[in-house]
Design a protein around this motif. Sequence first.
Motif, PDB file in Angstrom:
ATOM      1  N   TRP A 113       6.983  50.261 116.001  1.00 50.85           N
ATOM      2  CA  TRP A 113       8.391  50.463 115.606  1.00 50.85           C
ATOM      3  C   TRP A 113       8.522  51.743 114.784  1.00 50.85           C
ATOM      4  O   TRP A 113       9.441  52.542 114.988  1.00 50.85           O
ATOM      5  N   HIS A 114       7.583  51.934 113.849  1.00 51.95           N
ATOM      6  CA  HIS A 114       7.632  53.165 113.053  1.00 51.95           C
ATOM      7  C   HIS A 114       7.489  54.392 113.948  1.00 51.95           C
ATOM      8  O   HIS A 114       8.169  55.398 113.751  1.00 51.95           O
ATOM      9  N   HIS A 156       4.983  46.288 114.427  1.00 51.52           N
ATOM     10  CA  HIS A 156       5.708  46.991 113.362  1.00 51.52           C
ATOM     11  C   HIS A 156       5.310  48.468 113.301  1.00 51.52           C
ATOM     12  O   HIS A 156       6.157  49.340 113.116  1.00 51.52           O
ATOM     13  N   SER A 211      11.695  46.728 103.737  1.00 54.07           N
ATOM     14  CA  SER A 211      11.348  48.018 103.132  1.00 54.07           C
ATOM     15  C   SER A 211      12.568  48.925 103.126  1.00 54.07           C
ATOM     16  O   SER A 211      13.573  48.643 103.770  1.00 54.07           O
ATOM     17  N   HIS A 262       4.811  55.143 105.997  1.00 57.43           N
ATOM     18  CA  HIS A 262       6.038  55.041 105.195  1.00 57.43           C
ATOM     19  C   HIS A 262       6.245  56.260 104.303  1.00 57.43           C
ATOM     20  O   HIS A 262       7.378  56.690 104.083  1.00 57.43           O
ATOM     21  N   HIS A 275      -0.032  51.826 107.748  1.00 59.63           N
ATOM     22  CA  HIS A 275       1.399  51.593 107.584  1.00 59.63           C
ATOM     23  C   HIS A 275       1.937  52.229 106.299  1.00 59.63           C
ATOM     24  O   HIS A 275       3.006  52.841 106.296  1.00 59.63           O
TER      25      HIS A 275
END
Length: 304
Positions: free
Chosen positions: A72-73, A69, A226, A38, A34
């Motif tokens: 989702w990214h 999550h 975030s 990012h 993750h």
Amino acid sequence: MHAFGLEEAGHYEAAEEAGLAALDANPDDVWAVHAVVHTHEMRGEVAEGLGSMLERQDDWGDGNLFTTHNWWHLALYALEAGDTSRALAVYDDHIHNDQAAGVPIEMLDASALLWRLLLDGTDDGGRFQSLATSWAAKSGPEPWYVFNDVHAVMAYVGAARFDDARETIDRLQRSAAGATGTNGFMATKVGIPVAEALLAFGQGRYDEAVAGLAPIRRDFHRFGGSHAQRDALKRTLIEASIRAGDKDMARALSAERLSARPRSTCNWLQRARALRASGDDAGAAAAEAHSAEHRSQFAIALAR
Ligand SMILES: [Fe+2]
């Protein structure tokens, strides 16, 4: 954790290095996956981000607390690549569906993805209705962590359930009045004005949305999440300023976003809308061309 902290502080190269070191030691460390994701998201590196996710999908794609999550990214990358169908397929398969657990940490990602579609004028195919029903099933007399409440408001507004949105905001206001804890502070300073602005946006009161969001746009981080998650709010402000006819604001904010992420195709398209709204058709066409150029490269990455 170090990698993610570095990333949120803007040290993208150092963050990527730390995240990759963690993955060398432990390939299925989903937090490290993750953090690296990012760093690419924030640099607008769609091909690199997609590549790193697809390559490692067996390590993060199911069976862990962060599955939803991270999907989702991936859906965000698909949107950047201009592949709305892929983003919606990811939504249906991995983010929210009839079998979803209905926990806020997953539903907020669902809200955040659908809200981006709403800003772009894309039909959500009834997904907002189903998501709003899931949020309502979890709602009670007390608010949650305010970041969650705001995402519930997104779903209600997207589903045109404005009374439920209003009720959620009123509940936040009652709870935050006189509160001395962190959640009360975050609600008062950011959460409540943001939720009011989302409702105003959904009801077409675009000037009120701008008036609510513009003064706190540098304080969004105070209510958690975030940079990537809060980006939906920055986009809302620009979109509201375009629709409110606030041309100077729309041009200034869209230029600011592009200076931070010059390869973001969504940013270029929003820039094009801002320029067209202010009568600069040639500038808008050039911005659209930039978007298309980047998207063609990203689409190749997505197809791999
Ligand atoms: Fe994230």
